[in-house]
Design a protein around this motif. Sequence first.
Motif, PDB file in Angstrom:
ATOM      1  N   PHE A   1       0.833  -1.205   0.000  1.00  0.00           N
ATOM      2  CA  PHE A   1       0.000   0.000   0.000  1.00  0.00           C
ATOM      3  C   PHE A   1       0.864   1.250   0.000  1.00  0.00           C
ATOM      4  O   PHE A   1       2.065   1.211   0.291  1.00  0.00           O
ATOM      5  N   TYR A   2       0.227   2.364  -0.339  1.00  0.00           N
ATOM      6  CA  TYR A   2       0.944   3.589  -0.693  1.00  0.00           C
ATOM      7  C   TYR A   2       0.341   4.806  -0.018  1.00  0.00           C
ATOM      8  O   TYR A   2      -0.839   4.841   0.343  1.00  0.00           O
ATOM      9  N   HIS A   3       1.219   5.822   0.120  1.00  0.00           N
ATOM     10  CA  HIS A   3       0.820   7.121   0.649  1.00  0.00           C
ATOM     11  C   HIS A   3       0.944   8.176  -0.439  1.00  0.00           C
ATOM     12  O   HIS A   3       1.805   8.082  -1.325  1.00  0.00           O
ATOM     13  N   ASN A   4       0.097   9.199  -0.313  1.00  0.00           N
ATOM     14  CA  ASN A   4       0.193  10.354  -1.197  1.00  0.00           C
ATOM     15  C   ASN A   4       1.038  11.405  -0.489  1.00  0.00           C
ATOM     16  O   ASN A   4       0.578  12.055   0.448  1.00  0.00           O
ATOM     17  N   VAL A   5       2.285  11.543  -0.929  1.00  0.00           N
ATOM     18  CA  VAL A   5       3.205  12.512  -0.330  1.00  0.00           C
ATOM     19  C   VAL A   5       3.475  13.602  -1.355  1.00  0.00           C
ATOM     20  O   VAL A   5       4.216  13.413  -2.325  1.00  0.00           O
ATOM     21  N   ASP A   6       2.822  14.750  -1.155  1.00  0.00           N
ATOM     22  CA  ASP A   6       2.961  15.887  -2.082  1.00  0.00           C
ATOM     23  C   ASP A   6       2.684  15.472  -3.517  1.00  0.00           C
ATOM     24  O   ASP A   6       3.388  15.873  -4.455  1.00  0.00           O
ATOM     25  N   GLY A   7       1.639  14.648  -3.704  1.00  0.00           N
ATOM     26  CA  GLY A   7       1.230  14.231  -5.034  1.00  0.00           C
ATOM     27  C   GLY A   7       1.968  13.029  -5.593  1.00  0.00           C
ATOM     28  O   GLY A   7       1.631  12.534  -6.665  1.00  0.00           O
ATOM     29  N   LYS A   8       2.958  12.539  -4.858  1.00  0.00           N
ATOM     30  CA  LYS A   8       3.716  11.373  -5.302  1.00  0.00           C
ATOM     31  C   LYS A   8       3.310  10.162  -4.465  1.00  0.00           C
ATOM     32  O   LYS A   8       3.213  10.241  -3.237  1.00  0.00           O
ATOM     33  N   MET A   9       3.073   9.024  -5.150  1.00  0.00           N
ATOM     34  CA  MET A   9       2.697   7.814  -4.435  1.00  0.00           C
ATOM     35  C   MET A   9       3.960   7.123  -3.909  1.00  0.00           C
ATOM     36  O   MET A   9       4.847   6.751  -4.680  1.00  0.00           O
ATOM     37  N   VAL A  10       4.034   6.980  -2.597  1.00  0.00           N
ATOM     38  CA  VAL A  10       5.209   6.415  -1.940  1.00  0.00           C
ATOM     39  C   VAL A  10       4.807   5.128  -1.231  1.00  0.00           C
ATOM     40  O   VAL A  10       3.823   5.087  -0.480  1.00  0.00           O
ATOM     41  N   LYS A  11       5.586   4.058  -1.467  1.00  0.00           N
ATOM     42  CA  LYS A  11       5.301   2.763  -0.857  1.00  0.00           C
ATOM     43  C   LYS A  11       5.434   2.871   0.667  1.00  0.00           C
ATOM     44  O   LYS A  11       6.375   3.472   1.187  1.00  0.00           O
ATOM     45  N   HIS A  12       4.490   2.258   1.382  1.00  0.00           N
ATOM     46  CA  HIS A  12       4.476   2.378   2.837  1.00  0.00           C
ATOM     47  C   HIS A  12       5.776   1.890   3.469  1.00  0.00           C
ATOM     48  O   HIS A  12       6.256   2.484   4.447  1.00  0.00           O
ATOM     49  N   SER A  13       6.364   0.828   2.943  1.00  0.00           N
ATOM     50  CA  SER A  13       7.579   0.273   3.544  1.00  0.00           C
ATOM     51  C   SER A  13       8.719   1.278   3.568  1.00  0.00           C
ATOM     52  O   SER A  13       9.659   1.144   4.354  1.00  0.00           O
ATOM     53  N   GLU A  14       8.652   2.311   2.742  1.00  0.00           N
ATOM     54  CA  GLU A  14       9.698   3.327   2.705  1.00  0.00           C
ATOM     55  C   GLU A  14       9.507   4.401   3.777  1.00  0.00           C
ATOM     56  O   GLU A  14      10.443   5.155   4.079  1.00  0.00           O
ATOM     57  N   VAL A  15       8.306   4.480   4.330  1.00  0.00           N
ATOM     58  CA  VAL A  15       8.025   5.524   5.330  1.00  0.00           C
ATOM     59  C   VAL A  15       7.357   4.918   6.565  1.00  0.00           C
ATOM     60  O   VAL A  15       6.686   5.613   7.334  1.00  0.00           O
ATOM     61  N   HIS A  16       7.567   3.628   6.771  1.00  0.00           N
ATOM     62  CA  HIS A  16       6.845   2.890   7.809  1.00  0.00           C
ATOM     63  C   HIS A  16       6.931   3.547   9.181  1.00  0.00           C
ATOM     64  O   HIS A  16       5.922   3.691   9.883  1.00  0.00           O
ATOM     65  N   ASN A  17       8.117   3.962   9.604  1.00  0.00           N
ATOM     66  CA  ASN A  17       8.290   4.504  10.948  1.00  0.00           C
ATOM     67  C   ASN A  17       7.649   5.874  11.141  1.00  0.00           C
ATOM     68  O   ASN A  17       7.522   6.335  12.274  1.00  0.00           O
ATOM     69  N   LEU A  18       7.250   6.508  10.043  1.00  0.00           N
ATOM     70  CA  LEU A  18       6.617   7.819  10.144  1.00  0.00           C
ATOM     71  C   LEU A  18       5.116   7.720  10.375  1.00  0.00           C
ATOM     72  O   LEU A  18       4.467   8.725  10.695  1.00  0.00           O
ATOM     73  N   TYR A  19       4.552   6.529  10.209  1.00  0.00           N
ATOM     74  CA  TYR A  19       3.099   6.396  10.256  1.00  0.00           C
ATOM     75  C   TYR A  19       2.546   6.691  11.656  1.00  0.00           C
ATOM     76  O   TYR A  19       1.679   7.551  11.833  1.00  0.00           O
ATOM     77  N   GLY A  20       3.034   5.958  12.642  1.00  0.00           N
ATOM     78  CA  GLY A  20       2.544   6.170  13.998  1.00  0.00           C
ATOM     79  C   GLY A  20       2.821   7.573  14.494  1.00  0.00           C
ATOM     80  O   GLY A  20       2.003   8.181  15.209  1.00  0.00           O
ATOM     81  N   MET A  21       3.976   8.109  14.119  1.00  0.00           N
ATOM     82  CA  MET A  21       4.316   9.477  14.513  1.00  0.00           C
ATOM     83  C   MET A  21       3.275  10.464  13.989  1.00  0.00           C
ATOM     84  O   MET A  21       2.810  11.352  14.715  1.00  0.00           O
ATOM     85  N   ASN A  22       2.874  10.304  12.742  1.00  0.00           N
ATOM     86  CA  ASN A  22       1.938  11.259  12.150  1.00  0.00           C
ATOM     87  C   ASN A  22       0.505  11.032  12.612  1.00  0.00           C
ATOM     88  O   ASN A  22      -0.301  11.963  12.581  1.00  0.00           O
ATOM     89  N   MET A  23       0.186   9.834  13.064  1.00  0.00           N
ATOM     90  CA  MET A  23      -1.115   9.639  13.698  1.00  0.00           C
ATOM     91  C   MET A  23      -1.155  10.419  15.014  1.00  0.00           C
ATOM     92  O   MET A  23      -2.157  11.066  15.345  1.00  0.00           O
ATOM     93  N   THR A  24      -0.057  10.360  15.774  1.00  0.00           N
ATOM     94  CA  THR A  24       0.036  11.110  17.019  1.00  0.00           C
ATOM     95  C   THR A  24       0.004  12.611  16.750  1.00  0.00           C
ATOM     96  O   THR A  24      -0.658  13.372  17.452  1.00  0.00           O
ATOM     97  N   ARG A  25       0.707  13.025  15.724  1.00  0.00           N
ATOM     98  CA  ARG A  25       0.693  14.439  15.343  1.00  0.00           C
ATOM     99  C   ARG A  25      -0.727  14.890  14.993  1.00  0.00           C
ATOM    100  O   ARG A  25      -1.152  15.996  15.362  1.00  0.00           O
ATOM    101  N   SER A  26      -1.466  14.030  14.299  1.00  0.00           N
ATOM    102  CA  SER A  26      -2.842  14.336  13.924  1.00  0.00           C
ATOM    103  C   SER A  26      -3.671  14.673  15.151  1.00  0.00           C
ATOM    104  O   SER A  26      -4.401  15.671  15.189  1.00  0.00           O
ATOM    105  N   ALA A  27      -3.565  13.833  16.172  1.00  0.00           N
ATOM    106  CA  ALA A  27      -4.343  14.052  17.389  1.00  0.00           C
ATOM    107  C   ALA A  27      -3.872  15.292  18.137  1.00  0.00           C
ATOM    108  O   ALA A  27      -4.685  16.116  18.584  1.00  0.00           O
TER     109      ALA A  27
END
Length: 461
Positions: free
Chosen positions: A160-186
């Motif tokens: 699966f992929y993320h939309n990073v500034d219009g570019k589709m980036v594979k999750h495995s390349e940004v895996h450690n940023l996911y939980g951080m940005n969920m926390t940032r969201s809250a």
Amino acid sequence: MERYKDFTVDTERFPNLKALAEDMKQQGIHLVPIIDAGVKIEKDYDVYEEGVQNNYFCKNAEGGDFVGAVWPGRVHFPDFLQPDARKWFGKKYAVLTEQGIDGFWNDMNEPAIFYTEDRLADTCAEIKKLTSGNMGIQEYFAFTGMVAGLNGNIGDYDKFYHNVDGKMVKHSEVHNLYGMNMTRSAFEALQEICPEKRTLFFSRSSYIGAHRYGGIWQGDNKSWWSHILQSMQQLPALNMAGFLFTGCDTGGFGCDTTEDLMLRWLQYSLFTPLFRNHAADGTREQELYRFNNVVAAGEMVKIRYSLIPYLYSEFLKAALHDEMMFRPLAFDFPEDAEAAQVEDQLFLGNELMIAPIYKQNAQGRYVYLPEEMMLVRMKSYDNYETEILPKGHHYVPVALDELVFFIRNQKAIPFAEPAESTAKTDLSTLRLLGYADASYELYTDNGVSPDPEDSLSVSTL
């Protein structure tokens, strides 16, 4: 939650959550619910419908919404690397703050994936072949390995992929940023939802820099003696990464704890900022009152509350001065070669050293003192003995029902009468515990203002 759906309330079990939250607060108890990363796929569920409509979910290789499975079954994962998705998801916390909730923990936000549908289908097909005849030992191991391999399969993070500034980036390349940005969201949303107060917030998954948004706990540990030591060794590492509000699941999360393990664990974790007993479904029920030696366990909790003025003061000092709350001995004694070898003792603030028991059946332990210190042997907050020990190696007996810690040379700590909650801690009962002529600089605040400096008070005891 209603059937594991984020930002919902099970009205059968909690017909009036707001009234319940208020009743609990009157007793000094604040409710802290879990928010999971996976959003249940269900028609007419507003979080699901809005996420699909606005393209807020992570995508698969074909551009559709990626489907994984966690507690609710089939889920989509919000794309927290998208600013708009972060803002949308964060605003949902208001559903619960309006019900009187003022603390949260984010969970399963690596994100955890129990299985993906294609991998599950392939596994079931292979299992059907294996079970069609008489399974031998090789087939049996293949069978169990396939089932175990469904949960958290590393290959699923390539799907699966993320939309990073219009570019589709594979999750495995940004895996450690996911939980951080969920926390940032809250965090960012809660600053708008309730700007007048702090909200207790911690997460299972995170990354360096996320200390700005919330704390973390050390993940799903086990009821193993070795995990006391591992937790302890993580504390300075997390402090160096900026995380001060942290701790582990006392007694262990997975597996069945024992009474002696729980008591020894309490004697360690009562010093950590996050102090909680949390266990997995299906494991032994481990509330403290379920054990025989309830008195000893209760005394450890009382000692925790007696230490709160010191622990909180040192926490504030570390936060406001960019310091570490927990430090290896070598950090304070860099020229001491023996101190550099010690990995099971920590300085806590500038006055204490802790050296917990982390081995089963141990009746004591060896301790290295890089300077003269005062040994404190405590069975309860008002039943303790002290002894001055010289620099060097010592064997220290420690009974199962007593807490041992050390006060550094010519230092003292504030110690209060225990209270039922931090709000009821009476600072007028403070006394200094330690060397006779020592003083202590106490930091306090109101515990509510978003910026602690708004209500900071510094006094010398």
